[in-house]
Design a protein around this motif. Structure first.
Motif, PDB file in Angstrom:
ATOM      1  N   TYR A  46      16.160  -9.394  20.710  1.00  0.00           N
ATOM      2  CA  TYR A  46      14.985  -8.976  20.684  1.00  0.00           C
ATOM      3  C   TYR A  46      15.092  -7.381  20.384  1.00  0.00           C
ATOM      4  O   TYR A  46      16.516  -6.350  20.451  1.00  0.00           O
ATOM      5  CB  TYR A  46      14.026  -8.370  22.037  1.00  0.00           C
ATOM      6  N   PRO A  47      14.094  -7.085  19.734  1.00  0.00           N
ATOM      7  CA  PRO A  47      13.582  -7.464  19.048  1.00  0.00           C
ATOM      8  C   PRO A  47      13.607  -8.144  17.936  1.00  0.00           C
ATOM      9  O   PRO A  47      13.681  -7.669  16.949  1.00  0.00           O
ATOM     10  CB  PRO A  47      12.323  -6.345  19.246  1.00  0.00           C
ATOM     11  N   LYS A  48      12.443  -9.078  17.412  1.00  0.00           N
ATOM     12  CA  LYS A  48      13.006  -9.710  16.262  1.00  0.00           C
ATOM     13  C   LYS A  48      11.729 -10.325  15.887  1.00  0.00           C
ATOM     14  O   LYS A  48      11.055 -11.696  16.479  1.00  0.00           O
ATOM     15  CB  LYS A  48      13.596 -10.891  16.409  1.00  0.00           C
ATOM     16  N   PRO A  49      10.373 -10.207  15.056  1.00  0.00           N
ATOM     17  CA  PRO A  49       9.278 -10.631  14.777  1.00  0.00           C
ATOM     18  C   PRO A  49       8.525 -11.947  14.318  1.00  0.00           C
ATOM     19  O   PRO A  49       9.487 -12.485  14.412  1.00  0.00           O
ATOM     20  CB  PRO A  49       8.536  -9.868  13.668  1.00  0.00           C
ATOM     21  N   GLY A  50       7.791 -12.335  15.534  1.00  0.00           N
ATOM     22  CA  GLY A  50       7.322 -13.921  15.223  1.00  0.00           C
ATOM     23  C   GLY A  50       8.213 -15.182  16.234  1.00  0.00           C
ATOM     24  O   GLY A  50       8.047 -15.527  16.661  1.00  0.00           O
ATOM     25  N   LEU A  51       9.280 -14.480  16.837  1.00  0.00           N
ATOM     26  CA  LEU A  51      10.660 -15.447  17.116  1.00  0.00           C
ATOM     27  C   LEU A  51      10.141 -15.736  18.674  1.00  0.00           C
ATOM     28  O   LEU A  51      10.419 -14.689  19.951  1.00  0.00           O
ATOM     29  CB  LEU A  51      11.154 -14.773  16.261  1.00  0.00           C
ATOM     30  N   VAL A  52      10.361 -16.713  19.221  1.00  0.00           N
ATOM     31  CA  VAL A  52      10.911 -16.368  21.036  1.00  0.00           C
ATOM     32  C   VAL A  52      12.322 -16.201  21.178  1.00  0.00           C
ATOM     33  O   VAL A  52      13.160 -16.173  20.182  1.00  0.00           O
ATOM     34  CB  VAL A  52      10.725 -17.836  21.420  1.00  0.00           C
ATOM     35  N   ILE A  76      20.354  -7.249  14.239  1.00  0.00           N
ATOM     36  CA  ILE A  76      18.790  -6.990  14.419  1.00  0.00           C
ATOM     37  C   ILE A  76      19.120  -6.503  12.848  1.00  0.00           C
ATOM     38  O   ILE A  76      18.133  -7.058  11.823  1.00  0.00           O
ATOM     39  CB  ILE A  76      18.501  -5.728  14.696  1.00  0.00           C
ATOM     40  N   ASP A  77      19.629  -5.987  12.343  1.00  0.00           N
ATOM     41  CA  ASP A  77      19.588  -5.171  10.554  1.00  0.00           C
ATOM     42  C   ASP A  77      20.103  -6.631   9.965  1.00  0.00           C
ATOM     43  O   ASP A  77      19.389  -7.117   8.379  1.00  0.00           O
ATOM     44  CB  ASP A  77      21.478  -4.737  10.945  1.00  0.00           C
ATOM     45  N   ALA A  78      21.048  -7.725  10.415  1.00  0.00           N
ATOM     46  CA  ALA A  78      21.407  -8.949   9.383  1.00  0.00           C
ATOM     47  C   ALA A  78      19.744  -9.850  10.145  1.00  0.00           C
ATOM     48  O   ALA A  78      19.492 -10.200   8.740  1.00  0.00           O
ATOM     49  CB  ALA A  78      22.288  -9.398  10.409  1.00  0.00           C
ATOM     50  N   LEU A  79      18.917  -9.541  10.839  1.00  0.00           N
ATOM     51  CA  LEU A  79      17.997 -10.425  10.992  1.00  0.00           C
ATOM     52  C   LEU A  79      16.960 -10.146   9.870  1.00  0.00           C
ATOM     53  O   LEU A  79      16.571 -10.966   8.781  1.00  0.00           O
ATOM     54  CB  LEU A  79      17.394 -10.445  12.312  1.00  0.00           C
ATOM     55  N   ALA A 136      10.781   1.129  17.543  1.00  0.00           N
ATOM     56  CA  ALA A 136       9.309   1.400  17.390  1.00  0.00           C
ATOM     57  C   ALA A 136       8.753   0.165  16.472  1.00  0.00           C
ATOM     58  O   ALA A 136       7.773  -0.193  16.517  1.00  0.00           O
ATOM     59  CB  ALA A 136       8.758   2.285  17.738  1.00  0.00           C
ATOM     60  N   ARG A 137       9.885   0.452  15.253  1.00  0.00           N
ATOM     61  CA  ARG A 137       9.139  -0.203  14.183  1.00  0.00           C
ATOM     62  C   ARG A 137       9.500  -1.464  13.903  1.00  0.00           C
ATOM     63  O   ARG A 137       8.526  -2.546  13.425  1.00  0.00           O
ATOM     64  CB  ARG A 137      10.160   0.356  12.767  1.00  0.00           C
ATOM     65  N   ALA A 138      10.467  -1.978  15.007  1.00  0.00           N
ATOM     66  CA  ALA A 138      10.302  -3.491  14.895  1.00  0.00           C
ATOM     67  C   ALA A 138       9.826  -3.843  15.776  1.00  0.00           C
ATOM     68  O   ALA A 138       9.029  -4.951  15.274  1.00  0.00           O
ATOM     69  CB  ALA A 138      12.145  -4.058  14.928  1.00  0.00           C
ATOM     70  N   LEU A 139       8.979  -3.729  16.236  1.00  0.00           N
ATOM     71  CA  LEU A 139       8.255  -3.902  17.631  1.00  0.00           C
ATOM     72  C   LEU A 139       7.106  -3.745  17.095  1.00  0.00           C
ATOM     73  O   LEU A 139       6.273  -4.767  17.445  1.00  0.00           O
ATOM     74  CB  LEU A 139       7.868  -3.286  18.752  1.00  0.00           C
TER      75      LEU A 139
END
Length: 267
Positions: free
Chosen positions: A43-49, A213-216, A260-263
């Motif tokens: 987390y965070p990963k936009p849109g994903l559970v 996160i970077d890889a995602l 914050a940008r990822a969120l």
């Protein structure tokens, strides 16, 4: 997935060969399930559970994913062993379909891990094949084993649009590539995009969470995810890619304020 690809056999030298092989496949299975949990916990990963919220999903929760993981534990052992003995693609597919049935029973019909059953299952089989051949477990060797032993069948499988899955429907409607085409090409997004990004961030000393996160986000910026097309249409998919590219262009997790940008990315 990074743990799975980086796998090296250890602590098995005194056991008879069949026992060593089974323990090796058990380790692959543990790492596969651990990879699924790491993805859920990220987390965070936009849109994903995640363990924090359900992202854009109304039909599944973290609990749903955990039930699915428990249902899939034996599958990764079985398919690694199948790869080790040189099983045909038809046999790998049979194991995958049986695993999908167990997943759907555990989740009451919710598709939590169909993509992982396909992708991680094939990678587990390829690692088992490398083990049987005595080759190194480098990313290149694993990818070569996948293409050499099952590439032609994967190529034919990638154009089979007879299935009614959401991915197949998105492929027909938007001409978006998906997991099956990725498999036919030896998972270029894993070996050419995601894994190098993960290693790069780790090499710069920013830790595993930021590396994931970077890889995602780099994967989101590069690949056509048929699930995104199914849920958001072409405009939604283009927005996801645009936001991911903007995050990467700002320096990813190396830039101040990255979290914050990822969120703030659309969910």
């Amino acid at each position: 997935m990074a743990e799975l690809i980086a796998l090296q056999p250890r602590g098995m030298l005194r056991a008879p060969a069949p026992i060593r092989d089974r323990r090796f496949c058990q380790r692959i299975a543990r790492l596969a399930v651990r990879s699924l949990y790491a993805e859920l916990a990220l987390y965070p990963k936009p849109g994903l559970v995640s363990l924090v919220d359900n992202g854009s999903h109304e039909d599944m929760t973290a609990e749903t994913f955990v039930r699915s993981m428990f249902a899939l534990r034996r599958y990764f052992l079985d398919i690694a062993e199948a790869g080790m003995v040189g099983a045909s693609f038809a046999e790998l597919k049979r194991l995958g379909l049986a695993a999908e049935e167990r997943m759907l029973r555990a989740t009451q019909g919710i598709n939590t891990h169909r993509g992982a059953i396909f992708c991680l299952g094939l990678l587990s089989a390829a690692i088992g094949r490398c083990r049987a051949a005595g080759t190194s477990l480098s990313p290149g060797a694993i990818r070569n084993a996948l293409i050499e032993h099952w590439g032609s069948e994967l190529g034919a499988h990638s154009v089979d649009t007879g299935t009614q899955s959401h991915g197949a429907k998105a492929l027909l409607r938007y001409a978006a590539s998906g997991a099956r085409e990725e498999g036919a090409r030896g998972f270029p997004s894993v070996f050419e995009v995601g894994l190098p990004a993960l290693r790069r961030t780790l090499g710069e000393g920013r830790g595993m969470r930021r590396a994931r996160i970077d890889a995602l986000f780099l994967l989101m910026a590069h690949i056509s995810d048929t699930n995104v097309y199914h849920r958001g249409g072409i405009n939604g998919a283009l927005e996801v890619r645009s936001q991911a590219r903007a995050f990467v262009a700002r320096g990813g997790c190396a830039a101040p304020g990255w979290e914050a940008r990822a969120l703030a990315c659309p969910r």
